[in-house]
Design a protein around this motif. Structure first.
Motif, mmCIF file in Angstrom:
data_model
loop_
_atom_site.group_PDB
_atom_site.id
_atom_site.type_symbol
_atom_site.label_atom_id
_atom_site.label_comp_id
_atom_site.label_asym_id
_atom_site.label_seq_id
_atom_site.Cartn_x
_atom_site.Cartn_y
_atom_site.Cartn_z
ATOM 1 N N ARG A 152 -13.794 26.247 -68.613
ATOM 2 C CA ARG A 152 -14.310 25.219 -68.053
ATOM 3 C C ARG A 152 -15.405 25.101 -67.722
ATOM 4 O O ARG A 152 -16.509 23.808 -67.754
ATOM 5 C CB ARG A 152 -12.770 23.998 -67.439
ATOM 6 N N LYS A 153 -15.674 25.678 -66.328
ATOM 7 C CA LYS A 153 -16.717 25.952 -65.548
ATOM 8 C C LYS A 153 -17.912 25.645 -65.660
ATOM 9 O O LYS A 153 -19.267 25.192 -65.477
ATOM 10 C CB LYS A 153 -16.331 26.673 -64.170
ATOM 11 N N GLN A 154 -17.901 27.165 -66.921
ATOM 12 C CA GLN A 154 -19.447 27.950 -67.503
ATOM 13 C C GLN A 154 -19.952 26.158 -68.101
ATOM 14 O O GLN A 154 -20.705 25.848 -69.108
ATOM 15 C CB GLN A 154 -19.121 28.259 -68.392
ATOM 16 N N ASN A 155 -19.090 25.566 -69.407
ATOM 17 C CA ASN A 155 -18.997 24.673 -70.205
ATOM 18 C C ASN A 155 -19.138 22.974 -70.499
ATOM 19 O O ASN A 155 -19.931 22.440 -70.741
ATOM 20 C CB ASN A 155 -17.940 24.753 -71.308
ATOM 21 N N ASP A 156 -18.440 22.462 -69.509
ATOM 22 C CA ASP A 156 -18.434 21.105 -68.783
ATOM 23 C C ASP A 156 -17.489 21.509 -67.450
ATOM 24 O O ASP A 156 -16.576 20.600 -67.005
ATOM 25 C CB ASP A 156 -17.503 20.524 -70.026
ATOM 26 N N PRO A 157 -18.343 21.842 -66.861
ATOM 27 C CA PRO A 157 -18.027 21.292 -64.842
ATOM 28 C C PRO A 157 -18.040 20.054 -64.612
ATOM 29 O O PRO A 157 -16.620 19.797 -64.065
ATOM 30 C CB PRO A 157 -19.206 21.805 -64.024
ATOM 31 N N VAL A 158 -18.673 19.303 -64.902
ATOM 32 C CA VAL A 158 -18.379 17.944 -64.442
ATOM 33 C C VAL A 158 -16.976 16.869 -64.583
ATOM 34 O O VAL A 158 -15.997 16.723 -64.502
ATOM 35 C CB VAL A 158 -19.775 16.866 -65.079
ATOM 36 N N GLU A 159 -16.780 17.170 -66.193
ATOM 37 C CA GLU A 159 -15.306 16.907 -67.354
ATOM 38 C C GLU A 159 -14.612 17.845 -66.666
ATOM 39 O O GLU A 159 -13.234 16.510 -66.361
ATOM 40 C CB GLU A 159 -15.695 17.275 -69.038
ATOM 41 N N PHE A 160 -14.245 18.514 -66.582
ATOM 42 C CA PHE A 160 -13.490 19.608 -65.618
ATOM 43 C C PHE A 160 -13.046 19.204 -64.050
ATOM 44 O O PHE A 160 -11.959 19.133 -64.201
ATOM 45 C CB PHE A 160 -14.020 21.144 -64.970
ATOM 46 N N LYS A 200 -13.228 15.505 -62.610
ATOM 47 C CA LYS A 200 -13.373 14.786 -63.697
ATOM 48 C C LYS A 200 -10.935 14.450 -63.682
ATOM 49 O O LYS A 200 -10.644 13.559 -62.617
ATOM 50 C CB LYS A 200 -13.790 14.355 -64.253
ATOM 51 N N ASP A 201 -10.977 15.896 -64.862
ATOM 52 C CA ASP A 201 -9.973 15.837 -65.202
ATOM 53 C C ASP A 201 -8.821 16.648 -64.050
ATOM 54 O O ASP A 201 -8.260 15.991 -63.553
ATOM 55 C CB ASP A 201 -9.801 17.547 -66.409
#
Length: 210
Positions: free
Chosen positions: A179-187, A189-190
């Protein structure tokens, strides 16, 4: 004879193996020098060995995971023990990953994790940054890091926020890195929208994303 020698029979191979695995981890995660990481690991290893001796688990077999899975079919106590873990999403491979290692190493891993996740420096940083109380700062830290432990330990959190089983640690670490590599901002937020990191991970387990 020192504690390490009593546990590992004086085997330098095992000692070097633990150093080789965990000193680089401390260097990377805590930005420590090799000597500081070595000293920190030695301190935690000493505590792990003492704890293992005190609790009488030092001589548990290194293939305990295989033994537990085999005994699950005929031993009610083992079946009940593993059923609690399985209810939290633990699989056979997780049981093998965690329990097929020396008891001292399991305790060492838990101490390293606790130190990395809830280090005093991090606690103070969170508290000083936002002017939070001790309780508020601890709550904020629980939103940022997974907490592992005894499934029945409800001293600080309960329900969805309660400690996760240690056998899930490897899968959770892999998930976090992805998650940190692929979508850190969304992670991020989650996590902010969840009561704790643990509650978020339980949601991912239920949704088959872990």
């Amino acid at each position: 004879m020192g504690l390490f020698s009593k546990v590992f029979g004086g085997s330098s191979d095992i000692k070097n193996k633990l150093r080789g695995k965990y000193i680089p981890l401390l260097q990377e995660r805590m930005r420590m020098s090799p000597s500081d990481a070595k000293n920190a690991l030695s301190d935690m290893l000493k505590l792990a060995i003492e704890e293992s001796h005190k609790l009488g688990t030092v001589n548990l077999p290194q293939n305990l995971g295989d033994i537990l899975l085999e005994a699950e079919s005929f031993d009610e106590k083992t079946r009940s023990y593993l059923a609690k873990m399985r209810s939290q999403g633990v699989r056979d491979r997780d049981i093998k990953w965690w329990f097929n290692r020396q008891d001292v190493e399991r305790r060492l891993i838990s101490k390293i994790h606790d130190w990395l996740s809830l280090a005093r420096a991090l606690f103070k940083t969170v508290k000083a940054k936002d002017g939070l109380s001790d309780e508020e700062a601890a709550k904020e830290v629980r939103k940022l890091h997974p907490i592992y432990g005894d499934l029945g330990d409800g001293r600080h959190t309960t329900g969805e926020d309660s400690p996760l089983p240690y056998p899930l640690m490897d899968r959770i670490n892999i998930y976090i890195e992805r998650r940190k590599q692929n979508d850190p901002v969304e992670f991020e937020k989650d996590l902010k929208e969840s009561s704790t990191f643990n509650a978020f991970m339980r949601k991912q387990l239920r949704n088959g994303k872990l």
